[in-house]
Design an enzyme around this catalytic site. Structure first.
Site, short mmCIF file in Angstrom:
data_model
loop_
_atom_site.label_atom_id
_atom_site.label_comp_id
_atom_site.label_asym_id
_atom_site.label_seq_id
_atom_site.Cartn_x
_atom_site.Cartn_y
_atom_site.Cartn_z
N HIS A 1 -6.77 -5.26 -1.74
CA HIS A 1 -5.69 -4.34 -1.43
C HIS A 1 -4.66 -5.04 -0.54
O HIS A 1 -4.93 -5.32 0.61
CB HIS A 1 -6.25 -3.10 -0.74
CG HIS A 1 -5.25 -2.02 -0.51
ND1 HIS A 1 -4.54 -1.44 -1.52
CD2 HIS A 1 -4.81 -1.43 0.63
CE1 HIS A 1 -3.73 -0.52 -1.03
NE2 HIS A 1 -3.87 -0.51 0.27
N SER B 1 0.85 -1.19 0.00
CA SER B 1 0.00 0.00 0.00
C SER B 1 0.89 1.24 0.00
O SER B 1 1.75 1.40 -0.87
CB SER B 1 -0.96 -0.03 1.20
OG SER B 1 -1.89 1.02 1.12
N ASP C 1 -7.93 -4.52 -6.26
CA ASP C 1 -7.56 -3.45 -5.34
C ASP C 1 -8.56 -2.31 -5.53
O ASP C 1 -8.74 -1.81 -6.64
CB ASP C 1 -6.14 -2.97 -5.66
CG ASP C 1 -5.58 -2.05 -4.58
OD1 ASP C 1 -6.34 -1.24 -4.03
OD2 ASP C 1 -4.37 -2.14 -4.31
#
Length: 748
Positions: free
Chosen positions: A486, A212, A449
């Site tokens: 994600h 991330s 994501d």
């Protein structure tokens, strides 16, 4: 013996003879793990030696304060169900200061974990979100293994601010820069010095990893700090994070137009996301050769799937079995990517992947814009900072001028000397310094994501390949994970040993050809009909994991196959997600139509009778010898459409007019085209006694053909219940007709 094996042998040998203190005063030299006399071991290998770990509390480095050093017993921490061995935990902070802007006390907080059985490597664990806390330094990212577990010394930091200073630290220019990139640059030399203090030698190899925002840190590091690190592993990297955050706010404004309450989750409910996922799977699941709930060929899916064409439209109220016209328009718009008011892209499109059913996808799309992206843009990325009231973030987001917000992430002013797009992103996305240094980078991104688009990552990687002679995989590799959300999770094989693969690549020269990924049995988003031992290969983009036969649950039954066919053009007037996007791309991919020389397809342009026969001729690819004389008085033997028209006449697909003409320039109606396809197929069809369309009387011209097309799903008419057979067929219409006819012919 390989370089890494030789190095580890030397380290192990030194430990076996009890290397306690070098000339530099090493305090943590490990003993052999096979020692039979633990009371005489040296370092932190036994509790009697805890003061040796504690001695690191006296470590000195410029602008550094050590706040603690203690032994952590084996088994205190674990990763993927396996215990992590005994190690020394050192905590501290660097660059303590008082901000002249907001009066806050800032410092770069950190912890470093140094294993008893050290492998000679150092790893910087970059953390996610807005940072602000020192995450446990396991050296793990997503579903990967732990660097600490592998014998690496691992550091983790808060990137220069505390959780209580989120998000208002963005008012302080230096705190912005530390968050963006300077914390990594500040901590790295200190961390290496601490390693040398502990073990008596500097790390042989250094790595940086994160997911991330941590993936962004990693890619920034691969651009800025190639002289400090040898290998980089980035998961779900938000390497254009300020753009993505503004796009999230734009997305919230779009979703709000179809939300039925203040909760944006009502814009596309879980049952409606299931419906969308099922439609994606229906079109794309078998592109890789196996219907298994995963879309491996994401690029191919983008060419064949269309929300407009493949998702049911509600004829009444929303009930989870359909989407309203307004919803379909918003879904299409959001997936096509955020734009400014003049249509300029401000971030990226998103791929259609069935992993959007996972709760995390909804959280990123519907909750995060209000709770997280609002303050990221409002305090950290905008110049000058908007600094919205923290109790009215919803109003801030939904009333924000997106054009202005977009401009603010590129702006500098006064004390804010670097824009967000400067301090948050890699300065060189071609990674020339990384290549020159001999460093390696692996990037992994989930296809579902919800916040950082894998389309952005794949577009970057395509450009990287082009920049480096068509193939950059000798120093950078990108892997896309179908279904994964994600960083991890989703209906996906999201577990992997990518860090070990990176180490082998860097230290032994073992270039990965593919990775193996498997399901996490504890992941409740894995479908019940999947094996708990399912595995799949992760392929270097753009190769696709393609089923070749054998156990459908095993990665061994798949090969990574790269499409070597001609590149499908992207027409300037056929953006992803627009009406007829998928059928038009299918026409181009199959060679039925490559559009016009100006790069357009002209979907709304009416199709002539001559063009229609040519489309059918190209589709059928018949073995046909054109006659010497034309069957029609107005079709010359020199005409570009002559062979196709003569073939259609010979096969009784088209019959011309009673006066002997064909009238090639006349447009074709929807009803006429239905009859052409009907004659082409020659089906055994009994027309129904009741018409399926309000404007189509039983027994009317083209009735048999139209009802056959409807019965086979080739043409379903208009949303108002009419067929409108007198309307001209456009190039977009004929693309959809032919794609559906092809699916019918092939049993799809």
């Amino acid at each position: 013996m390989s370089r890494v094996a030789l190095r580890r042998a030397v380290v192990a040998g030194a430990a076996a003879v009890g290397l306690v203190l070098s000339s530099s005063g090493a305090a943590l030299a490990a003993t052999s793990s096979t020692s039979a006399t633990p009371t005489t071991t040296v370092g932190i290998g036994a509790s009697a030696e805890a003061p040796e770990c504690a001695a690191l509390s006296g470590f000195e480095f410029e602008s550094t304060t050590i706040t603690g050093a203690e032994v952590v017993a084996a088994g205190t921490l674990s990763n993927r169900g396996e215990e992590i061995g005994e190690h020394c935990l050192v905590t501290g902070q660097m660059n303590e200061r008082t901000s002249p802007v907001d009066g806050e006390e800032y410092a770069i907080g950190f912890e470093m974990r140094l294993p008893r059985d050290w492998g000679g490597q150092y790893l910087y664990q970059a953390n996610g979100g807005l940072d602000g806390s020192v995450s446990t330094a396991l050296g793990r990212v997503g579903g990967g293994e732990s660097g600490l577990q592998m014998g690496m010394a691992v550091i983790s930091s808060d990137a220069g601010h505390t959780g209580s200073q989120n998000p208002t630290f963005g008012l302080d220019p230096q705190a912005r820069l530390d968050y963006g990139y300077q914390a990594v640059g500040t901590l790295t030399p200190m961390a290496k010095a601490l390693v040398e203090e502990a073990y008596g030698s500097a790390p042989e190899y250094s790595y940086l990893t994160g997911g991330s925002n941590g993936g962004r840190h990693t890619m920034v590091g691969a651009s800025r700090y190639t002289d400090e690190y040898d290998g980089f592993l980035a998961l779900a990297p938000g390497f254009n994070l300020p753009q993505a955050a503004v796009a999230q706010l734009w997305g919230a404004q779009q979703w709000n137009t179809v939300a039925t309450s203040e909760d944006l989750n009502s814009a596309l409910t879980p049952p409606e996301r299931e419906l969308l996922a099922d439609a994606i799977l229906a079109q794309c699941d078998e592109l890789d050769g196996l219907p298994d709930g995963l879309v491996q060929d994401q690029d191919g899916c983008g060419e064949v799937f269309s929300v407009a064409d493949h998702v049911p439209t509600c004829e009444a109220d929303r009930d989870g079995t359909c989407l309203s016209e307004e919803q379909k328009a918003v879904v299409t718009t959001v997936f096509a990517g955020a734009t400014t008011s003049d249509g300029t892209a401000l971030y990226s499109s998103f791929p259609y992947d069935p992993g959007l059913v996972q709760p995390g996808w909804g959280s990123w799309k519907f909750d995060s814009p209000i709770s997280r992206d609002s303050v990221a843009v409002g305090y950290i990325f905008s110049t000058l900072p908007y600094a919205p009231a923290l109790n009215s973030l919803r109003d801030f987001v939904l009333n924000l001028d997106i054009d202005e917000a977009n401009a603010s992430i590129y702006a500098t002013e006064g004390i804010y000397t670097e824009s967000a797009m400067e301090f948050m992103t890699p300065p060189d996305l071609e990674f020339n310094d990384l290549q020159a240094s001999g460093g390696k980078m692996m990037v992994i991104h989930g296809a579902s994501d919800g916040v950082f688009s894998p389309d952005d990552t794949s577009a970057w990687y395509r450009e990287l390949n082009e920049t480096h002679g068509g193939d950059a995989s000798d120093f950078v590799q990108y892997y896309e994970v179908p279904g994964m959300g994600h960083v991890s999770g989703g209906p996906a094989t999201d577990q992997h040993d990518a860090l070990a693969a990176l180490v082998s690549w860097v230290e032994d020269g073992d270039r990965p050809e593919r990775l193996e990924a498997w399901v996490n049995p504890a992941n409740d988003q894995v479908p019940e009909d999947w094996s708990s031992e399912r595995s799949r290969p992760l392929c270097i983009y753009p190769a696709v994991a393609t089923y070749t036969g054998g156990d459908a649950e095993s990665a061994a039954s798949f090969e990574c196959v790269e499409d070597t066919g001609p590149e499908v053009p992207q027409f300037t007037d056929n953006p992803p997600g627009s009406a007829y996007y998928a059928p038009v791309q299918w026409m181009a991919r199959t060679g039925l139509s490559l559009g016009y020389t100006d790069g357009t397809f002209r979907k709304s342009q009416a199709v002539t009778r001559a063009e229609t026969t040519s489309f059918l001729y190209r589709y059928m690819e018949p073995e046909f010898q054109a006659p010497e004389e034309s069957p029609f008085s107005d079709v010359s033997e020199d005409s570009g459409h002559f062979t196709a028209i003569a073939w259609a006449a010979t096969e009784d697909i088209t019959r011309g007019y009673a006066d002997g003409t064909f009238r090639p320039a006349n447009s074709v109606t929807r009803g006429e085209f239905a009859t052409l396809l009907y004659r082409l197929e020659g089906p055994d069809h009994n027309a129904p006694a009741t018409s399926p369309f309000k404007d189509l009387p039983v027994g009317s011209p083209n009735y048999d053909a139209i009802t056959w097309l409807a019965s086979e799903g080739i043409s379903l008419g208009d949303t108002d219940g009419n067929y409108n057979q007198a309307a001209p067929v456009s190039r977009g219409h004929i693309s959809a007709f032919l794609q559906r006819y092809d699916a019918f012919v092939n049993g799809d």
